[in-house]
Design a protein around this motif. Structure first.
Motif, short mmCIF file in Angstrom:
data_model
loop_
_atom_site.label_atom_id
_atom_site.label_comp_id
_atom_site.label_asym_id
_atom_site.label_seq_id
_atom_site.Cartn_x
_atom_site.Cartn_y
_atom_site.Cartn_z
N GLN A 128 0.83 -1.20 0.00
CA GLN A 128 0.00 0.00 0.00
C GLN A 128 0.87 1.26 0.00
OE1 GLN A 128 -0.37 -2.63 1.95
NE2 GLN A 128 -2.52 -3.17 2.25
N ARG A 129 1.88 1.25 0.85
CA ARG A 129 2.76 2.43 0.92
C ARG A 129 3.56 2.60 -0.35
NH1 ARG A 129 4.69 2.17 7.32
NH2 ARG A 129 2.78 3.16 8.08
N LEU A 177 2.69 1.79 -3.29
CA LEU A 177 1.78 2.34 -4.29
C LEU A 177 1.64 3.85 -4.12
CD1 LEU A 177 -0.38 2.22 -6.47
CD2 LEU A 177 -2.02 1.44 -4.74
N LEU A 178 1.47 4.28 -2.89
CA LEU A 178 1.31 5.72 -2.64
C LEU A 178 2.60 6.49 -2.92
CD1 LEU A 178 -1.02 5.47 0.45
CD2 LEU A 178 -1.53 6.63 -1.70
N LEU A 197 2.44 7.07 -6.53
CA LEU A 197 1.40 8.02 -6.95
C LEU A 197 1.79 9.46 -6.61
CD1 LEU A 197 -1.90 6.15 -5.95
CD2 LEU A 197 -1.02 6.58 -8.25
N LEU A 234 -6.43 10.64 -4.11
CA LEU A 234 -5.39 9.62 -4.02
C LEU A 234 -6.00 8.25 -3.75
CD1 LEU A 234 -2.73 11.65 -2.06
CD2 LEU A 234 -2.43 10.61 -4.32
N PHE A 235 -7.03 8.24 -2.93
CA PHE A 235 -7.70 6.98 -2.63
C PHE A 235 -8.32 6.40 -3.90
CE2 PHE A 235 -11.83 5.01 -1.24
CZ PHE A 235 -11.26 3.83 -0.78
N ALA A 257 -5.44 5.11 -6.05
CA ALA A 257 -4.87 3.91 -5.43
C ALA A 257 -5.81 2.72 -5.61
CB ALA A 257 -4.59 4.17 -3.95
N SER A 258 -7.10 2.98 -5.53
CA SER A 258 -8.07 1.90 -5.62
C SER A 258 -8.06 1.23 -7.00
CB SER A 258 -9.48 2.43 -5.32
OG SER A 258 -9.55 2.85 -3.97
N ILE A 306 -7.96 -1.33 -1.10
CA ILE A 306 -7.14 -0.50 -0.20
C ILE A 306 -8.07 0.43 0.57
CG2 ILE A 306 -6.77 1.32 -1.90
CD1 ILE A 306 -3.96 1.70 -0.75
N VAL A 335 -4.70 5.28 3.38
CA VAL A 335 -4.21 6.43 2.62
C VAL A 335 -3.93 7.60 3.55
CG1 VAL A 335 -4.80 8.12 0.84
CG2 VAL A 335 -5.39 5.71 0.51
N THR A 347 -0.78 6.89 5.72
CA THR A 347 0.49 7.03 5.01
C THR A 347 0.79 8.50 4.71
OG1 THR A 347 0.25 4.85 4.04
CG2 THR A 347 1.77 6.35 2.95
#
Ligand SMILES: [Mn+2]
Ligand SMILES: [Mn+2]
Ligand SMILES: [Zn+2]
Ligand SMILES: [Zn+2]
Lengths: 135, 135
Positions: A21-22, A24-25, A28, A41-42, A45-46, A52, A57, A60
DNA sequence: CTGCTAATTAGCAATTGATGCGAATTGCGT
DNA sequence: ACGCAATTCGCATCAATTGCTAATTAGCAG
């Protein structure tokens, strides 16, 4: 904000784990100049990682902000905007679409009329209509 | 913001009623340089008029803002601040106590780096520690 | 490679500032 | 004094964000 690779090192050195998850962020946000909200961002990310959590989000983003890797800015647009550009710069916000653009300003303006106020920093926000909304 | 007497006329002319609640708020706001939040105004109003509703305070503040008699400003301090001074001026916000002070700045700084952005106005917020909190 | 353990995730409740709603009340022009 | 539109105000609702916690997992040691 540093690169995902550098952030990975920094996180591990601080005792923080580097989760998918991190990562990915990190990706982004790195080099992102759109000043996204947590919501945006959510959504992004989704797409890459369905399931997620919005909570993750926020978590992080807060971690990165606490590490000084990004700044959380409140422009009064309803939700906080996140900026991986932590160098000294200013912003222009569109009154119609809430888009945020980076602005370079020659120098910080002087202040007068206050005795004993210890200034840490000055933020300028230009408000108006962006090029996209002008059409 | 105009004086309570002038506001009374202006409200009636617009078809708005001048109630005791509104008169009280006119008085609390006129010449007020403390940039109070709705909460603070509600507390002050409640002393003079126990039972007044927070809803009414919000309502009146919104009415006044819509009439251009005061401005509602979001400094990211958690709640909106209301300023009866609608002349061109800037603000200094204390990072510790959230106090807001008026600041006179020589002139608006120039902006560069954005094509096609139609600037309506520029707001500068100085952040730091106020004289009271410095001790 | 396996196991341990502290960090993380993610769902849901809770919080906060502010607004929507609507029945009861009231200002104010006639 | 009357009538009615505007207002008040309590309560429900909303949106952004955080608190809480059981289940999961990263990363290190053996
Ligand atoms: Mn920026
Ligand atoms: Mn002011
Ligand atoms: Zn726009
Ligand atoms: Zn202070």
């Amino acid at each position: 904000m540093r690169s995902p690779a550098e952030l990975t090192q920094a996180f591990r050195q601080t005792g923080l784990k580097v989760t998918p998850q991190r990562q990915l962020l990190f990706g982004l946000l790195h080099g992102n100049t759109s000043h996204p909200s947590a919501d945006v961002l959510f959504a992004l990310a989704s797409e890459a990682m369905p399931g997620i959590s919005l909570r993750t989000v926020y978590q992080t983003l807060n971690d990165l902000a606490a590490m000084g890797e990004l700044q959380s800015i409140d422009f009064g647009t309803g939700s906080a905007r996140f900026d991986p550009n932590v160098t000294d710069h200013q912003h222009a916000v569109c009154n119609e679409c809430d888009a945020v653009h980076d602005v370079r300003v020659s120098r910080a303006p002087k202040m007068s009329g206050l005795e004993g106020f210890d200034i840490h920093d000055a933020h300028i926000v230009y408000r108006g209509i962006c090029a996209d909304c002008a059409s």
